[in-house]
Design a protein around this motif. Structure first.
Motif: not given
Lengths: 162, 774
Positions: A133, A137, A140, A145-147, A151, B659, B688-691, B693-695
């Protein structure tokens, strides 16, 4: 009336293993040189000021926002772009993982994420979720939502993708 | 077409049809298009949020070497009286779209296009912009909707009269329209209530935040035929708008879709396209235009800010007696904020004996808003779901239980007054009640859990596709329906399923407006649902054609097989009587189209009822009391999806929507001062960045829609509706403050904590854009 534009200068650089001799504008960014002079449009511009990471490429092995690198700085450098990830017709495991895990939707940020992820794994083959993460970071993505991106990178790190 | 029980492809995690193109960098997006001899176009934008344009002098710009054309409003063809309205999700009329494209007599927001230049290089074009002289007369700025509504407020449009059900007002106003809806008698309902809660909420202007800036390439040939390559959510939509603005008949105007790097409602109106065509026509050369990120923030259509007052009455047992909301939505410079969307969504999950809504569509000196994923929904759900949480608390009822008590079912009324067809809200809430995300306690100091619901009725409109049987047995689906984020894949899955053919035999071709019949835009969570019906009709039509050919192939001289006696399944045709030949293959029949004419199934979605969807989000947060920073610990999206054609893609929609909603709730806002945007970068407009947000756990609940071959519902919009409210409710449980204004930045949460704790008067709430007290 004419605009005074400084003359172009030669740029010798290696892109995706191939030698390139480009004539670039001295104020041109590496991103513009890749897209407009070398014709490699896989690298994308999302913001032009280093905030979104869409233009991430590897420059001498390190991830950079190519919109923040002046093209002449790449003299005698080694650049890897998304077009250079697959080798000898074989996709990089990250490319497979992004496809299989649904880690892309519209796809505009995908080249940048792939290059950032490549840089993470090159420096740390078994990163934790937190390291991943942190490593992405600067990129963007507005669709996922990056999930699924996280993964997909984790799957490669765990050796689940060949 | 036997309606096989066990689907082979529908419901499967099929890899995206466009994945390989996108992971290799081969996919071509808006900015990747180029043509020989092409020029670069740039737009001169107003630095002033409100100014009369006295004169524009382009003389010096035209003298600059390399400048090939300059256009201003004078280059638009004269306006034709007939007034058309364009939309998709938010309507805009032709006059306003024309004035939005390029300023007429007034610049109405910072970033409003004034002129455009085409030159041999971007540098020359940019230099030319600086040589254009505009004589502005500055006008007072209308910063927000509340100011705009005040008596004596400066007017944006001297010819705008409030549209109401009553008589035409005598004086012009910044209130474009006032609408009302509901049923029953809310005063009676509130009188019957044991608890009545009344509260005001405020949300800010936000941007869809698509990573790909608007881009296009236009070319005009010697006969005046126009081709424009674009990144758009609807090619036919763009074609109609351009045709009306430029007076070009549709058959001379081809819109070619490129990959779209995110839209979320923000790529529905034409912007650069009109200017690019004008420049191409004037210069005789192709013109490419790409926006900078700052132009995207200032000059495109963000999401609408809102002021919402909510009043809810309930009995001691939790049953709602009356619900009321007054919504003031800021449309930006031209009418058309998502009041209708807000009306549709806010109270949609609940049974209400008495119900009233009032909506105000108000113009201000900001960019004209466009749709943003479930337009209107996030703001109104923030208000309603926050208020309901307080009602639950006042009644001592669990927040989930309160929602279950009042949840709508089939036959109950939608907010429009029509009846719901089959919906699955009860099943959705049941799943939440049993899920660990809800049943496991949220523990620890400064931690809390919030729940909020969201609804989206789902747009319908018209969707078309042609299903073509190729002579080698493969199938091509040709459609003008733009693939925003995955429909090529779901079309492939659904077509293979309907035709009972292997998935790899089906290819989906998204084509330009000259190569396919009309289809509406891809927006409003309408595409997969309506496309499923269009494909069902198209596949049935194709198989019917093929049965006629198969009948001939199955016939022999003594006994002729009638088409109605031909059956089809799993790639083979056979006759139930009259033939000795056991069967013929799909490919054998398809091969006949070389001599027997085209085998094309025409698919049309026809008129469909909506397929409403619901979501419930559960957020666990931790709030830092010292800084006000909200950390997300866990986030779970529950959604009733009808039937997930591709569960992976559905999860992607849920996570992406969540997100965006989280960003809206915690970080994002347009920071305006005197109508000037101070944060037009991704550094200062904080997505929001990857940091951050949680899964994002996603739980799919499937209750098939009333219509459609698979029961699919639209899934894209609703996940952006609950997050802001879920987070606000979680923050309350964590630290006891009720946030009534978005975004819930550390600063805003900090001051709310100070206010609660020490009676400190809050200073400098960020953002401070309203004149309303907190």
């Amino acid at each position: 009336m004419a605009l005074r534009i400084p003359p172009r200068i030669p740029l010798r650089t290696t892109i995706n293993g191939d030698p390139y001799e480009l004539m670039v504008k001295p104020y041109q960014t590496l991103l513009e040189a890749l897209r407009d002079e070398a014709g490699l449009t896989g690298t994308k511009e999302g913001c032009g000021n280093g905030n979104c990471g869409s233009c991430t490429v590897l420059f001498n092995g390190l991830p950079v926002n190519s919109c923040l690198v002046l093209a002449p700085e790449a003299q005698d450098g080694h650049i890897v772009t998304v077009e250079g990830l697959a080798k000898d017709g074989r996709l990089d495991p990250l490319q497979k993982a992004f496809s299989q895990h649904g880690a892309l939707q519209c796809g505009i940020c995908t080249p940048g994420f792939l290059m950032a992820a490549r840089a993470i794994l090159d420096s740390n083959p078994h990163p934790s979720e937190k390291v991943i993460r942190a490593g992405i970071a600067g990129n963007l993505c507005r669709c996922t939502g990056y999930d699924k991106i996280v993964r997909a990178i984790m799957a490669v790190a765990r050796g689940e993708v060949d | 077409m036997t309606g096989r029980k066990e689907p082979r492809y529908v419901g499967k995690r099929v890899i995206k049809a466009d994945a390989l193109e996108k992971v290799t960098g081969a996919a071509l997006f808006g900015a990747d298009a180029r043509l020989p001899g092409m020029l670069h176009g740039k737009v001169l934008r107003s630095p002033h949020p409100h100014a009369r344009i006295r004169a524009i002098d382009c003389g010096k710009a035209l003298e600059l070497e390399g400048v090939k054309a300059v256009v201003t409003v004078a280059d638009l063809p004269p306006f034709e009286e007939a007034k058309a309205a364009f939309g998709g999700e938010l309507m805009i009329d032709q006059v306003h779209l024309r004035k939005l494209t390029i300023a007429h007599d007034k610049a109405l927001f910072e970033g409003h296009a004034i002129a455009a230049v085409a030159a041999t290089s971007p540098e020359v074009a940019e230099a030319a912009l600086e040589l254009i002289q505009v004589d502005y007369e500055l006008l007072p700025v209308v910063e927000n909707a509340l100011d705009a509504m005040k008596e004596g407020a400066p007017l944006l449009h001297e010819d705008l009269y409030t549209d109401t059900l009553g008589e035409r007002p005598k004086a012009p106003s910044n209130i474009a329209s006032i609408i009302e809806g509901g049923w029953g008698d809310v005063d009676k309902g509130f009188a019957e209530a044991d608890v009545v809660l009344e509260k005001s909420y405020e949300t800010q202007m936000v941007h869809q935040g698509y990573i790909e800036p608007q881009a296009c390439l236009a070319s005009v040939d010697a006969d005046g035929n126009v081709t424009v390559w674009v990144s758009t959510q609807g090619t036919f939509n763009a074609q109609r708008q351009l045709s009306a603005l430029l007076m070009i008949p549709l058959h001379k105007l081809n819109v070619v879709p490129l990959e779209i790097g995110g839209g979320f409602g923000g790529k529905i109106y034409v912007m650069l396209e009109t200017l690019a065509i004008l420049l191409a026509r004037k210069s005789g050369r192709p013109v490419k235009m790409v926006m900078t990120r700052a132009e995207v923030f200032r000059g495109t259509g963000p999401g609408s800010p809102a002021y919402i007052d909510v009043k809810i009455g309930a009995k001691r047992d939790g049953h709602l007696t009356a619900c009321y909301a007054k919504m003031i939505l800021d449309a930006g410079a031209f009418p058309g904020s998502p009041v209708a969307g807000a009306f549709m969504v806010g109270f949609a999950p609940y049974k209400m004996p008495h119900f009233k809504q009032e909506g105000y569509d108000v113009v201000t000196n900001k960019p004209r808003v466009q749709a943003y994923r479930a337009p209107g929904g996030t703001a109104v759900a923030f208000a309603v779901e926050s208020a309901l949480d307080q009602v639950a608390e006042a009644l001592g009822i669990d927040p989930l239980e309160l929602r279950r008590i009042n949840a709508v079912e089939e036959g109950d009324l939608m907010t429009s007054g029509q009846k719901y067809n089959r919906i699955g809200l009860k099943q959705l809430l049941e799943r939440v009640a049993q899920h660990p995300a809800w049943t496991q306690p949220s523990s620890g100091p400064n931690r809390g859990r919030g729940l909020a619901l969201g609804a989206w009725q789902g747009a319908v409109l018209t969707t078309t596709a042609q299903v073509i049987a190729n002579t080698d047995g493969t199938v091509t689906v040709v459609t003008g329906q733009v693939d925003v984020t995955g429909t090529r894949t779901t079309i492939q899955q659904m077509t293979a399923e309907l035709l009972e053919l292997p998935l790899e035999l089906v290819k989906v071709n998204v084509v330009d407006t000259h190569s396919a019949p009309y289809t509406d835009l891809s927006a409003g969570s309408r595409t997969t649902y309506t496309m499923s019906v269009a494909l069902k009709n198209g596949c049935q039509d194709l198989v019917a054609h093929m049965k006629r050919l198969a009948a001939d192939l199955l016939s022999h001289p003594e006994s002729k097989v009638r088409p109605e006696d031909v059956n089809y399944s799993n790639g083979r045709f056979w006759a139930s009587r009259g033939s000795e030949q056991p069967s013929v293959s799909w490919r054998e029949v398809a091969e006949r189209s070389r001599t027997r004419g085209p085998l094309v199934g025409q698919g049309n979605s026809g008129r469909l009822p909506p397929a409403p969807t619901f979501a419930a989000h559960v957020a666990d947060v931790e709030v830092d009391q010292e800084t006000g920073k909200v950390r997300l610990l866990r986030y779970t999206c529950f959604q009733e999806v009808g039937k997930a054609i591709n569960p992976q893609q559905v999860e992607g929609q849920m996570q992406g929507g969540a997100g965006q909603g989280i960003g809206w709730g915690l970080f994002e806002y347009y920071f305006y001062q005197q109508g000037k945007l101070l944060n037009p970068t991704f550094l200062d407009y904080r997505m929001p960045t990857a940091l951050d947000l949680p899964m994002l756990d996603s739980v799919l609940v499937e209750v098939p829609a009333s219509e459609g071959p698979f029961g699919a519902r639209g899934v894209g919009e609703v996940p952006i509706v609950p997050p802001a409210a879920a987070l606000a409710n979680a923050i309350y449980r964590a630290v006891g403050v009720r946030m009534s204004r978005l975004p819930m930045t550390p600063e805003n949460v900090y001051w709310a904590l100070q206010e609660k704790g020490a009676g400190v008067t809050p200073r400098g709430h960020a953002p401070v854009s309203s004149s309303r007290g907190s």
